[in-house]
Design a protein around this motif. Structure first.
Motif, mmCIF file in Angstrom:
data_model
loop_
_atom_site.group_PDB
_atom_site.id
_atom_site.type_symbol
_atom_site.label_atom_id
_atom_site.label_comp_id
_atom_site.label_asym_id
_atom_site.label_seq_id
_atom_site.Cartn_x
_atom_site.Cartn_y
_atom_site.Cartn_z
ATOM 1 N N ARG A 66 1.149 -1.706 -0.269
ATOM 2 C CA ARG A 66 -0.519 -0.040 -0.006
ATOM 3 C C ARG A 66 0.452 1.231 -0.124
ATOM 4 N NH1 ARG A 66 -4.875 -0.718 -1.724
ATOM 5 N NH2 ARG A 66 -5.873 -2.562 -1.211
ATOM 6 N N ASP A 67 2.180 1.099 0.150
ATOM 7 C CA ASP A 67 3.476 2.432 0.753
ATOM 8 C C ASP A 67 3.805 2.258 -0.926
ATOM 9 O OD1 ASP A 67 2.532 2.592 3.278
ATOM 10 O OD2 ASP A 67 3.679 1.900 3.604
ATOM 11 N N CYS A 68 3.321 1.589 -1.620
ATOM 12 C CA CYS A 68 4.796 1.075 -2.816
ATOM 13 C C CYS A 68 4.170 2.469 -4.250
ATOM 14 C CB CYS A 68 4.652 0.556 -3.199
ATOM 15 S SG CYS A 68 5.606 -0.306 -2.665
ATOM 16 N N GLU A 69 4.284 3.481 -4.650
ATOM 17 C CA GLU A 69 4.011 4.137 -5.750
ATOM 18 C C GLU A 69 5.207 3.731 -7.099
ATOM 19 O OE1 GLU A 69 5.215 8.350 -4.803
ATOM 20 O OE2 GLU A 69 4.108 8.396 -3.112
ATOM 21 N N TYR A 70 4.581 4.111 -8.115
ATOM 22 C CA TYR A 70 4.676 3.210 -8.979
ATOM 23 C C TYR A 70 4.278 4.158 -10.823
ATOM 24 C CZ TYR A 70 0.040 2.020 -12.059
ATOM 25 O OH TYR A 70 -0.968 2.038 -11.590
ATOM 26 N N GLN A 71 5.182 3.978 -11.681
ATOM 27 C CA GLN A 71 5.345 4.976 -12.539
ATOM 28 C C GLN A 71 5.460 4.266 -13.763
ATOM 29 O OE1 GLN A 71 7.918 8.326 -12.652
ATOM 30 N NE2 GLN A 71 6.929 9.158 -14.396
ATOM 31 N N HIS A 72 4.395 4.735 -14.869
ATOM 32 C CA HIS A 72 5.210 3.627 -16.198
ATOM 33 C C HIS A 72 5.977 4.343 -17.296
ATOM 34 C CE1 HIS A 72 2.298 0.663 -15.515
ATOM 35 N NE2 HIS A 72 3.085 -0.530 -16.220
ATOM 36 N N ILE A 73 7.270 4.217 -17.423
ATOM 37 C CA ILE A 73 7.898 4.743 -18.716
ATOM 38 C C ILE A 73 8.303 4.844 -20.255
ATOM 39 C CG2 ILE A 73 10.023 6.298 -19.205
ATOM 40 C CD1 ILE A 73 10.404 5.645 -15.720
ATOM 41 N N ALA A 74 7.502 4.765 -20.867
ATOM 42 C CA ALA A 74 7.373 4.430 -21.774
ATOM 43 C C ALA A 74 8.861 4.392 -23.474
ATOM 44 C CB ALA A 74 6.431 4.880 -22.861
ATOM 45 N N LEU A 75 8.991 3.331 -23.403
ATOM 46 C CA LEU A 75 10.830 3.069 -24.081
ATOM 47 C C LEU A 75 9.961 2.583 -25.770
ATOM 48 C CD1 LEU A 75 12.414 1.244 -21.849
ATOM 49 C CD2 LEU A 75 12.519 3.236 -22.164
ATOM 50 N N ASP A 76 11.134 2.423 -26.332
ATOM 51 C CA ASP A 76 9.716 2.079 -27.873
ATOM 52 C C ASP A 76 9.157 1.275 -28.259
ATOM 53 O OD1 ASP A 76 11.806 4.175 -28.798
ATOM 54 O OD2 ASP A 76 13.606 1.671 -29.469
ATOM 55 N N ARG A 78 8.580 -1.464 -25.435
ATOM 56 C CA ARG A 78 8.046 -2.012 -24.144
ATOM 57 C C ARG A 78 8.313 -0.424 -23.429
ATOM 58 N NH1 ARG A 78 13.584 -4.944 -22.937
ATOM 59 N NH2 ARG A 78 12.855 -6.203 -24.427
ATOM 60 N N TYR A 79 7.759 -0.977 -21.562
ATOM 61 C CA TYR A 79 7.742 0.299 -20.618
ATOM 62 C C TYR A 79 8.842 -0.287 -19.096
ATOM 63 C CZ TYR A 79 3.258 1.498 -22.303
ATOM 64 O OH TYR A 79 1.887 1.835 -23.262
ATOM 65 N N GLU A 80 8.746 1.092 -19.215
ATOM 66 C CA GLU A 80 10.080 0.720 -17.799
ATOM 67 C C GLU A 80 9.311 1.052 -16.483
ATOM 68 O OE1 GLU A 80 14.100 2.347 -16.580
ATOM 69 O OE2 GLU A 80 13.334 3.233 -17.511
ATOM 70 N N VAL A 81 8.936 0.055 -15.785
ATOM 71 C CA VAL A 81 8.081 0.456 -14.666
ATOM 72 C C VAL A 81 9.080 0.561 -13.370
ATOM 73 C CG1 VAL A 81 6.166 -0.765 -12.805
ATOM 74 C CG2 VAL A 81 6.570 -1.683 -15.442
ATOM 75 N N GLU A 82 8.638 1.812 -12.639
ATOM 76 C CA GLU A 82 9.978 2.496 -11.325
ATOM 77 C C GLU A 82 8.564 1.705 -10.542
ATOM 78 O OE1 GLU A 82 10.610 7.046 -9.717
ATOM 79 O OE2 GLU A 82 11.376 6.022 -12.253
ATOM 80 N N VAL A 83 9.048 1.551 -9.525
ATOM 81 C CA VAL A 83 8.087 1.762 -7.972
ATOM 82 C C VAL A 83 9.231 2.371 -7.072
ATOM 83 C CG1 VAL A 83 7.602 -0.268 -6.085
ATOM 84 C CG2 VAL A 83 7.118 -0.886 -8.764
ATOM 85 N N ARG A 84 9.054 2.817 -6.043
ATOM 86 C CA ARG A 84 9.626 3.136 -4.603
ATOM 87 C C ARG A 84 8.540 3.528 -3.776
ATOM 88 N NH1 ARG A 84 7.864 7.321 -9.013
ATOM 89 N NH2 ARG A 84 6.429 8.216 -7.910
ATOM 90 N N LYS A 99 14.446 3.266 -5.146
ATOM 91 C CA LYS A 99 13.745 2.769 -6.223
ATOM 92 C C LYS A 99 14.319 1.459 -6.946
ATOM 93 C CE LYS A 99 13.381 8.144 -7.311
ATOM 94 N NZ LYS A 99 13.857 8.843 -8.253
ATOM 95 N N ILE A 100 13.338 1.053 -7.772
ATOM 96 C CA ILE A 100 13.849 -0.639 -8.246
ATOM 97 C C ILE A 100 12.442 -0.053 -9.764
ATOM 98 C CG2 ILE A 100 14.149 -1.230 -6.654
ATOM 99 C CD1 ILE A 100 11.624 -2.878 -6.724
#
Length: 108
Positions: A66-76, A78-84, A99-100
């Motif tokens: 519940r404390d985690c936040e995520y963000q999708h970063i668009a690449l060519d 595929r997506y890169e997913v960042e979790v904080r 951050k992972i």
């Protein structure tokens, strides 16, 4: 008298070290939950073929972190997913954010 002071100091230091070690086990559990959440997001992003609206809708029902936040970063293609997520050690007054990152499979 001298022995009682030494025993009291050893007891105080031992108790403090036990508290810190228990909090470190909580940090390890938090890191594990963060990695499990990243795997979950990668899986549902791959499952929904990169449809981020469906991923966000499905993510609302998760109970992993519940404390985690995520963000999708668009690449060519595929997506890169960042979790904080936060890491805290209250006895040492330490607060930090971790951050992972992960990559999804290629989308056609």
């Amino acid at each position: 008298m001298k022995a009682s002071v030494e025993y009291a100091l050893i007891l105080l230091m031992g108790c403090f070290m036990m508290i810190v070690l228990m909090q470190f086990s909580g940090v390890i559990a938090t890191i594990h939950r963060g990695n499990q959440y990243l795997d979950y997001l990668l899986h549902i992003t791959d499952n929904y073929d990169g449809d981020l609206l469906l991923v966000a809708k499905h993510n609302r029902t998760q109970n992993i972190c519940r404390d985690c936040e995520y963000q999708h970063i668009a690449l060519d293609d595929r997506y890169e997913v960042e979790v904080r997520f936060p890491i805290t050690l209250p006895s040492l007054r330490y607060k930090s954010s971790v951050k992972i990152y992960g990559l999804t499979h290629r989308f056609k």
